[in-house]
Design an enzyme around this catalytic site. Structure first.
Site, short mmCIF file in Angstrom:
data_model
loop_
_atom_site.label_atom_id
_atom_site.label_comp_id
_atom_site.label_asym_id
_atom_site.label_seq_id
_atom_site.Cartn_x
_atom_site.Cartn_y
_atom_site.Cartn_z
N GLU A 301 13.30 20.13 25.23
CA GLU A 301 14.65 20.72 25.34
C GLU A 301 15.42 19.70 24.23
OE1 GLU A 301 15.08 23.19 26.70
OE2 GLU A 301 13.40 23.13 27.92
N HIS A 304 14.56 20.96 20.49
CA HIS A 304 15.15 22.17 20.23
C HIS A 304 16.61 22.29 19.49
CE1 HIS A 304 13.00 25.68 21.93
NE2 HIS A 304 13.04 25.45 23.10
N GLU A 323 10.21 28.52 20.08
CA GLU A 323 9.36 28.12 21.22
C GLU A 323 8.05 27.72 20.77
OE1 GLU A 323 10.72 27.45 23.45
OE2 GLU A 323 12.76 28.60 23.98
N1 B3K Z 1 14.84 28.40 26.02
C1 B3K Z 1 14.65 28.18 27.49
C2 B3K Z 1 14.34 29.38 28.05
C3 B3K Z 1 15.16 30.36 28.51
C4 B3K Z 1 14.57 31.71 29.02
C5 B3K Z 1 15.57 32.64 29.48
N2 B3K Z 1 14.91 33.73 30.23
C6 B3K Z 1 14.10 26.74 27.83
C7 B3K Z 1 13.07 26.54 26.79
O1 B3K Z 1 12.01 27.14 26.47
O2 B3K Z 1 13.46 25.79 26.43
ZN ZN Z 2 12.05 26.35 24.43
#
Ligand code: B3K
Ligand code: ZN
Length: 886
Positions: A301, A304, A323
């Site tokens: 996280e 990201h 992702e």
């Molecule tokens: N980006 C979020 C995932 C969201 C899912 C929505 N249904 C978590 C992650 O991959 O970091």
């Molecule tokens: Zn992610």
């Protein structure tokens, strides 16, 4: 299905919106049973043509719409159940929209909802439209200011993205705070939390000397379990500076732990929201696997912030852009923190057991899909894990140094914008000076490519012929060849790698000798590739080919090798993945009743690895040995062996474990002695290595026991454990060993429940271990699902019974009377009314019917057909069911 058939969204239809929202000011007035949301939007036209603005919105009560200070009459806009459209707009407008929502009734856990005593949000992918009408699409980047008004006594913590710029009391004594996020972002990264929370605080000084406040919030009873996540966060921040040159950009970074959450966590700008299962950890409440997961998810996280937030996705077809890349980044982090070889093996295990299965199912889709009904269904192992494999292949093709330079170019070039996978490939191609046109097929073609490798050795010349193919997948027939990097080496009789620099090598395909002659990178592009090695020592026997080192491409390989060559690789190869893979291949051949093993029995090779583990002193070697000693799991075997019969395969696996236990009982006893728990629990590499080896050895040792001796060994292990990892390893045996009396089993389960009933995540494990036990028949499972502590509305709890059952209790899920499928079908139907995302996720094991026998296929399809006939099926579940039955 609600409102008729849903319409598929197509990548080919993508169009930039005519208007964009430059600034977004939000006001939340939170009251029991009703939250009023006022949004002030500055919209400007950004493309020629178009005078209408479509705002997405679902489950909203519209109070008013104003344009430039004038309230619109209901005939001045179009509104349906999914959108609000303003017509006849000019260049720029100030729009105000007031809506009412009811977070208390939101069981789908998308948008603003309640978890325990707090309010929180989940907006990715399309949850923001459940908060207010908005351009809820990732290519609209806006500067957000968020004001929250709530009862300050009950909700002293009012949080949102960015920096806190004002805090005051309203005239009637309520708390009012305002947050401002200086970075433009899409709405899916918006977050709000209101609660009475405890906080753990620390700080991080970035590489340029800026101080960042770090805060982890949780409900007060969990705050003691946040230290490990804080430690990981600081390590991640430092690692991202060093490895990818990425510095954090706000003055504050917050994490909030919530108990009801659909996924692992969410990377909202400056305010990550986490499922408690991915952030809390203490020796008594988390196993070693949990510590590893917390490490991976906190890092993921955080990473990201650059790969996802600073550079976001143009549309949801590009999901793997953020992702896949971020999974690659977190995998590299975990590899650097722990053991690179073990991390790689774990990831390949997931690819083979789960992603390959998805690729072979009716739900197969490319890393960049070209259409979807419900985007929530595309947060899959293909987008995440296969996407990460694609990023890893870029790195292998470019080399680490150029790959890093290319990521710098990508971040610099696209900072503050919404990008595509083509943009990523472009940066790679420019810096690596490599044509990636063909490589991009990895984004477009679904299915797992297959390599068939043939060896020919004559007069000191070794020729490898490699043939590639890829099966058809739904709506994709006749795949074109992939461009893929294959890392390989040759191992001589001494066990050392042969120096490839000293050989004559010929191939029409590009290749490079790497690692001081120890390995070679071959770039396959054609359907057939040949590579010849000559000037080998003609007196020597054929060298052993070590193929696909590091699992350098996500493919299946069939490669005729003698069993003794495989055993030789297990012992000698320099690549941890190849050593593990060779042992897996021996196991798979052993379990596949159509293949006969000649010359090497996996049980003997397995015992050799175990024997060697007794003398290991280095923690990384021990971790590796512990990983080698995990016999392929059931789902892995289901994917590797075609045309199996469930019960026979499960029986064969149990029999092999019993045989390994009995034939080498002395080795397991010695390992138990050598690695018995000492000292206090610590989630360190050496602690995990010791516990891993002890657990494997203990489980095999326990297979040699029965009656009182078995009960005594298990009670001792359970009651003497000072941590959940050790307790779990005892409980895992207790819940599934058929030789134990049910009184013994139930007493210990009851003891565990009584002791940990206040710890939700530990009780999840209590449910989980029972749900995966083949000893639990449908009556027992129904009892489990009606236990007072079971709660279908809590995703962790629902998964701990139903998800675990369908994924891990193969004996009962695939019971020939159909009772397991029926049990799942009924749960999915009930869940669909509460939480469609979780329902459709739990339905996916039923979609894998293609690999089972015709009787089971018929039963599984029958359950899917029943689901498809239900009224008011959610879009999520409709997509899974209809694609499965197509
Ligand atoms: N980006 C979020 C995932 C969201 C899912 C929505 N249904 C978590 C992650 O991959 O970091
Ligand atoms: Zn992610």
């Amino acid at each position: 299905m609600k409102d008729g058939q849903p319409k598929a969204i197509q990548l080919a239809d993508y169009q930039a919106p005519a208007y964009t929202t430059k600034k977004t000011e939000l006001f939340f007035d939170i009251r029991d049973g009703e939250t009023q949301v006022t949004s002030n939007l500055s919209v400007v036209r950004q493309t020629d043509g178009g005078s209408s603005l479509e705002l997405a919105g679902e489950d909203l009560e519209l109070v008013s719409v104003m344009v430039d200070g004038r309230e619109l009459g209901s005939n001045e806009f179009l509104k349906d159940s999914e959108s609000l459209t303003l017509l006849g707009l000019d260049e720029a407008h100030q729009i105000q929209i007031v809506t009412k929502i009811c977070p208390e009734e939101n069981t789908a856990l998308e948008g603003l909802y309640r978890s325990g005593g707090m309010y929180c949000t989940q907006c990715e992918a399309e949850g923001f439209r459940k908060i207010t009408y908005y351009q809820d699409r990732p290519d609209v980047l806006s500067k957000f200011t968020t004001t929250i008004i709530a009862d300050g006594e009950r909700y002293p913590n009012l949080l949102s993205n960015g920096n806190l710029i004002a805090a005051s009391k309203t005239a009637d004594g309520r708390s009012q705070v305002t947050w401002e996020d200086p970075f433009p972002k899409p709405s899916y990264l918006f977050a709000l939390v209101a609660g009475d929370l405890a906080v753990l605080e620390d700080e991080f000084v970035t590489c340029s000397g800026r101080k960042v406040t770090l805060q982890i919030f949780s409900e007060p009873h969990n705050i003691e379990q946040c230290d490990y996540a804080m430690d990981v966060l600081k390590r991640s921040m430092k690692w991202d500076e060093e490895r990818f040159g990425r510095e954090y950009d706000l003055d504050i970074f917050m994490i909030v732990a919530v108990e009801d959450f659909n996924m692992g966590a969410m990377e909202n700008k400056g305010l990550n929201v986490f499922n408690t299962s991915c952030v809390l950890a203490s020796p008594d409440t988390a196993t070693d696997e949990t510590y590893e997961r917390v490490e991976a998810v906190v890092a993921h996280e955080y990473f990201h912030n650059w790969s996802g937030n600073r550079v976001t996705c143009r549309d949801w077809f590009q999901l793997s852009l953020k992702e896949g890349f971020t999974v690659f980044r977190d995998a590299e982090f975990s590899s650097d923190m722990n053991s690179r070889a073990v991390k790689r093996i774990e990831d390949v295990g997931v690819m083979r057991a789960i992603q390959f299965a998805e690729d072979a199912s009716p739900l197969a889709h490319p890393v960049r899909p070209s259409s979807y009904l419900e985007i929530s269904n595309f947060y899959t192992v293909t987008i995440y894990e296969k996407g990460a494999e694609v990023v890893r292949m870029y790195q292998t093709l470019l080399g680490e140094e150029n790959f890093r330079k290319a990521t710098d170019v990508y971040f610099d070039r696209h900072d503050g914008t919404a990008a595509t996978t083509d943009d990523f490939a472009q940066a790679m191609s420019e810096v690596g000076n490599i044509d990636l046109t063909q490589f991009k097929r990895w984004y477009e073609q679904a299915g797992t490519p297959h390599l068939s490798v043939k060896e020919d050795f004559i007069d000191g010349q070794l020729t490898l012929s490699i043939q590639q193919s890829c099966p058809d997948t739904p709506s994709q027939v006749g795949k074109k060849p992939f461009h893929m990097p294959i890392l390989m080496g040759l191992v001589g009789a001494s066990g050392d790698s042969i120096d490839l620099a000293g050989l004559a090598i010929e191939s029409a395909a590009a290749f490079q000798v790497r690692d001081a002659g120890q390995s070679l990178l071959l770039e396959i592009r054609e359907e057939t590739t040949e590579i010849k090695f000559s000037k080998l020592n003609t007196d020597d026997a054929k060298p052993v080919v070590s193929f696909l080192r590091e699992f350098s491409a996500p493919v299946k390989v069939s490669h005729e090798r003698s069993d003794s060559e495989l055993a030789f690789l297990v012992e000698n190869d320099r690549d941890g993945f190849v050593r593990w893979d060779a042992l897996q291949t021996l196991w798979v051949k052993h379990f596949d009743d159509r293949q006969t093993l000649v010359g090497a029995d996996p049980i003997q090779t397995f015992a050799q690895v175990a024997k060697a583990a007794i003398d290991l002193t280095d923690a990384e070697d021990q971790l590796f040995a512990g990983t080698m000693l995990l016999v392929p799991n059931e789902n892995y075997l289901f994917e590797q062996i075609s045309g199996f019969e469930v019960d026979s395969l499960l029986d064969a696996r149990e029999a092999a474990l019993d045989a390994a236990a009995a034939q080498h009982s002395d080795v397991w006893a010695q390992l138990c002695e050598r690695y018995k728990p000492t000292g206090a629990y610590a989630p360190t590499a050496s602690g995990m290595a010791q516990r891993g080896l002890y657990s494997v050895a203990f489980a095999l040792h326990a297979r040699t026991l029965s009656g009182n001796a078995l009960e005594k060994a298990l009670s001792e292990r359970y009651f003497s454990a000072d941590n959940l990892s050790d307790r779990r390893s005892a409980l895992g045996i207790i819940t599934r060993n058929p030789l134990l009396t049910s009184d013994f089993r139930n007493d210990i389960l009851e003891h565990f429940f009584q002791q940990w009933q206040d710890q939700a995540l530990v009780i999840d494990l209590w449910f989980n271990l029972q749900a995966q036990s083949p000893l639990y028949d449908i009556d027992a499972l129904n009892k489990l699902a009606s236990h007072p502590s079971f709660d279908l509305k809590n995703p962790n709890r629902a998964r701990s019974v139903y998800g675990v059952f369908a994924m891990l209790n193969n004996r009962r899920f695939h019971a020939l009377d159909g009772s397991g499928y029926d049990f799942m079908g009924r749960a999915v139907a009930r869940l669909d009314e509460l939480n469609p995302q979780i329902a459709s996720r739990l339905a996916t094991p039923l979609a894998r019917f293609g690999r089972y026998d015709s009787k089971r296929q018929g039963l599984m399809r029958g359950v899917l057909e029943n689901l498809s006939r239900r009224e008011n099926l959610s879009k999520d579940l409709y997509e899974i069911v209809s694609k499965s039955l197509a």
